[in-house]
Design an enzyme around this catalytic site. Structure first.
Site, PDB file in Angstrom:
ATOM      1  CG  HIS A 149      -2.023  -0.932   1.181  1.00  0.00           C
ATOM      2  ND1 HIS A 149      -3.158  -0.791   1.934  1.00  0.00           N
ATOM      3  CD2 HIS A 149      -2.209  -2.041   0.440  1.00  0.00           C
ATOM      4  CE1 HIS A 149      -3.991  -1.792   1.660  1.00  0.00           C
ATOM      5  NE2 HIS A 149      -3.432  -2.562   0.773  1.00  0.00           N
ATOM      6  CE1 TYR A 161      -5.508   3.418  11.338  1.00  0.00           C
ATOM      7  CE2 TYR A 161      -4.888   3.658   9.041  1.00  0.00           C
ATOM      8  CZ  TYR A 161      -4.697   3.073  10.279  1.00  0.00           C
ATOM      9  OH  TYR A 161      -3.693   2.151  10.459  1.00  0.00           O
ATOM     10  CE1 TYR A 205      -0.787   3.645   9.672  1.00  0.00           C
ATOM     11  CE2 TYR A 205       0.061   2.972   7.533  1.00  0.00           C
ATOM     12  CZ  TYR A 205      -0.843   2.807   8.575  1.00  0.00           C
ATOM     13  OH  TYR A 205      -1.781   1.814   8.520  1.00  0.00           O
TER      14      TYR A 205
HETATM   15  C1  DHB Z   1      -4.785  -3.314  11.036  1.00  0.00           C
HETATM   16  C2  DHB Z   1      -4.603  -3.167  12.387  1.00  0.00           C
HETATM   17  C3  DHB Z   1      -4.255  -1.932  12.896  1.00  0.00           C
HETATM   18  O1  DHB Z   1      -4.043  -1.787  14.227  1.00  0.00           O
HETATM   19  C4  DHB Z   1      -4.085  -0.837  12.058  1.00  0.00           C
HETATM   20  O2  DHB Z   1      -3.738   0.358  12.577  1.00  0.00           O
HETATM   21  C5  DHB Z   1      -4.261  -1.002  10.705  1.00  0.00           C
HETATM   22  C6  DHB Z   1      -4.615  -2.244  10.187  1.00  0.00           C
HETATM   23  C7  DHB Z   1      -5.161  -4.639  10.492  1.00  0.00           C
HETATM   24  O3  DHB Z   1      -5.372  -5.553  11.299  1.00  0.00           O
HETATM   25  O4  DHB Z   1      -5.267  -4.790   9.267  1.00  0.00           O
END
Ligand code: DHB
Ligand code: FAD
Length: 390
Positions: A72, A201, A385
């Site tokens: 991604h 998100y 990130y």
């Molecule tokens: C997933 C879990 C997370 O804590 C996150 O921030 C993003 C994705 C996941 O399980 O895909």
């Protein structure tokens, strides 16, 4: 029984460490108190930083991840009825993350280790650590009704937040930092095509929600819920109706429903102990620190710790130096605290706080608007990130 490094716990940290050591010709034994099927079936994280992906390739266990993992280059922040794309790739000069389930990483690490005849003992109980401040520590445990003792040079405590390693350290030797949050996540896996091929998100007046995925036909979805909710409180209809309310946009396709085949509630905790070492015991991963899941950092921190520990043990065995072992805790904690701050910040920006009188909500909207309108703010989010360089 004797080994060079006794590893407690067959999660991502313990398993990756066993591979790192094997590649350096250092012996280890992994002691895990659950059975193999349980460990391989435990559904948790899904986001791998590039540094984690690179390490799994270095260990020779990246082949299935390269085939099935989803790379991604961006994700979405959604609030006030609008979705905004954060172009991680462009903002970081080429960065990306890989979506690949933690339990798939664990399966790949276990299979490769057993192929090398590397010892992993599942279903051990009553693990107790002895002689941590001496030259010859030992781990006593039971397996198949028999008592065993494993002597070793070093112990790696990779047994997660509830493990025995951290609690074997005398109380006065550690400083603990902790923050508990007033909410939890209910997470599901469903046979449903993800409506967006990148993560979403979402901050919504009803609370946070996240759309993630495991494959083109399996969605991973999370919804913020009250701290004391039980899984029985959430019917399938209630789960889907909250997810739709928080994630669907007026002018776009709704998220896709499908049969739910996994569900669980995860509490939030920021936690750090300092130092991550006592005598010949080194803590790694969730045994030493946890983050709330919003920033997707937990598994990545666990892997980053054991990369440092593996290199420090190699310097000890091959060059007779223990300066890297002595620096282990300080080296790891720099990354840990960066991730603690980022995870707290993402969590604070994206969740509804039950005691908020409206002030925090306005701050959150201001933070979100700034993040999607300032290149500097978006670049800072993207840089954190994708993760720090090793
Ligand atoms: C997933 C879990 C997370 O804590 C996150 O921030 C993003 C994705 C996941 O399980 O895909
Ligand atoms: P663990 O995975 O907890 O492994 C510890 C092992 O030790 C376990 O197998 C346990 O059975 C064993 N053990 C415990 N006690 C003993 C004992 N006494 N004796 C022997 N063995 C013992 N992180 C991310 O990076 N990205 C994400 O997207 C993300 N999302 C998450 C979503 C959810 C719902 C949850 C719950 C977590 C998420 N995390 C995420 C966090 C991540 O799963 C953890 O940080 C990670 O599992 C830590 O790995 P570990 O090896 O340190 O510990």
């Amino acid at each position: 029984m004797h080994t060079q490094v006794a590893i407690i716990g067959a999660g991502p940290a313990g398993l990756a460490l066993s591979h790192l050591l094997a590649r350096q010709g250092i012996e280890s034994v992994v002691l895990e108190h659950r059975d193999r099927a349980y460990v391989e079936g435990r559904v948790r994280a899904g986001v791998l930083e590039q540094g984690t992906v690179d390490l799994l390739h270095e260990l020779g266990v990246g082949e299935r991840m390269a085939r099935e993992g989803l790379v991604h280059r961006g994700f979405h922040l959604q609030f006030a009825g609008e979705r905004h794309r954060v172009d991680m790739h462009e903002l970081t000069g080429g960065g990306a993350i890989t979506v690949y389930g933690q339990q798939e990483v664990v399966k790949d690490l276990i299979a490769a280790r057993l192929r090398q005849n590397g010892p992993i003992r599942f279903e051990v109980s009553d693990v107790a650590l002895h002689g941590l401040d001496g030259e010859r520590p030992a781990v006593r445990f039971r397996q198949g009704g028999e008592a065993h003792e494993l002597t070793c040079d070093y112990i790696a405590g990779c047994d997660g937040f509830h493990g025995v390693s951290r609690s074997s350290i005398p109380a006065g030797a550690l400083r603990t930092y902790q923050k508990i949050y007033p909410f939890a996540w209910l997470g599901i896996l469903a046979h449903a095509a993800p409506a967006s091929d990148e993560l979403i998100y979402a901050y919504h007046e009803r609370g946070f929600a996240l759309q993630s995925m495991r494959s083109p036909t399996v969605s991973r979805l999370y919804v913020q819920c009250p701290l004391d909710d039980r899984i029985e409180d959430w019917s399938d209809d209630r789960i889907w109706s909250e997810l739709h309310a928080r994630l669907d946009l007026a002018d776009g396709p709704p998220i896709n429903d499908g049969p739910i085949f996994e569900r669980g509630i995860t509490a939030f905790r920021s936690f750090v102990v300092e130092p991550m070492q006592f005598g010949r015991l080194f803590l790694a991963g969730d045994a030493a620190h946890t983050v709330p899941p919003t920033g997707a950092k937990g598994m990545n921190l666990a892997i980053a710790d054991v990369r440092v520990l593996g290199a420090a043990l190699a310097a000890r065995y091959h060059e007779g130096r223990d300066d890297l072992l002595q620096a282990y805790s300080a080296t790891c904690l720099r990354r840990v605290w960066r991730a603690e701050h980022f995870s707290w910040s993402m969590t604070s920006m994206l969740h509804r706080f039950p005691d908020d009188d409206g002030f925090q909500h306005q701050l959150q909207l201001a933070h979100l608007r700034y993040t999607v309108s300032s290149r500097a703010a978006a670049a800072s989010l993207a840089e954190n990130y994708i993760g720090l360089a090793p």
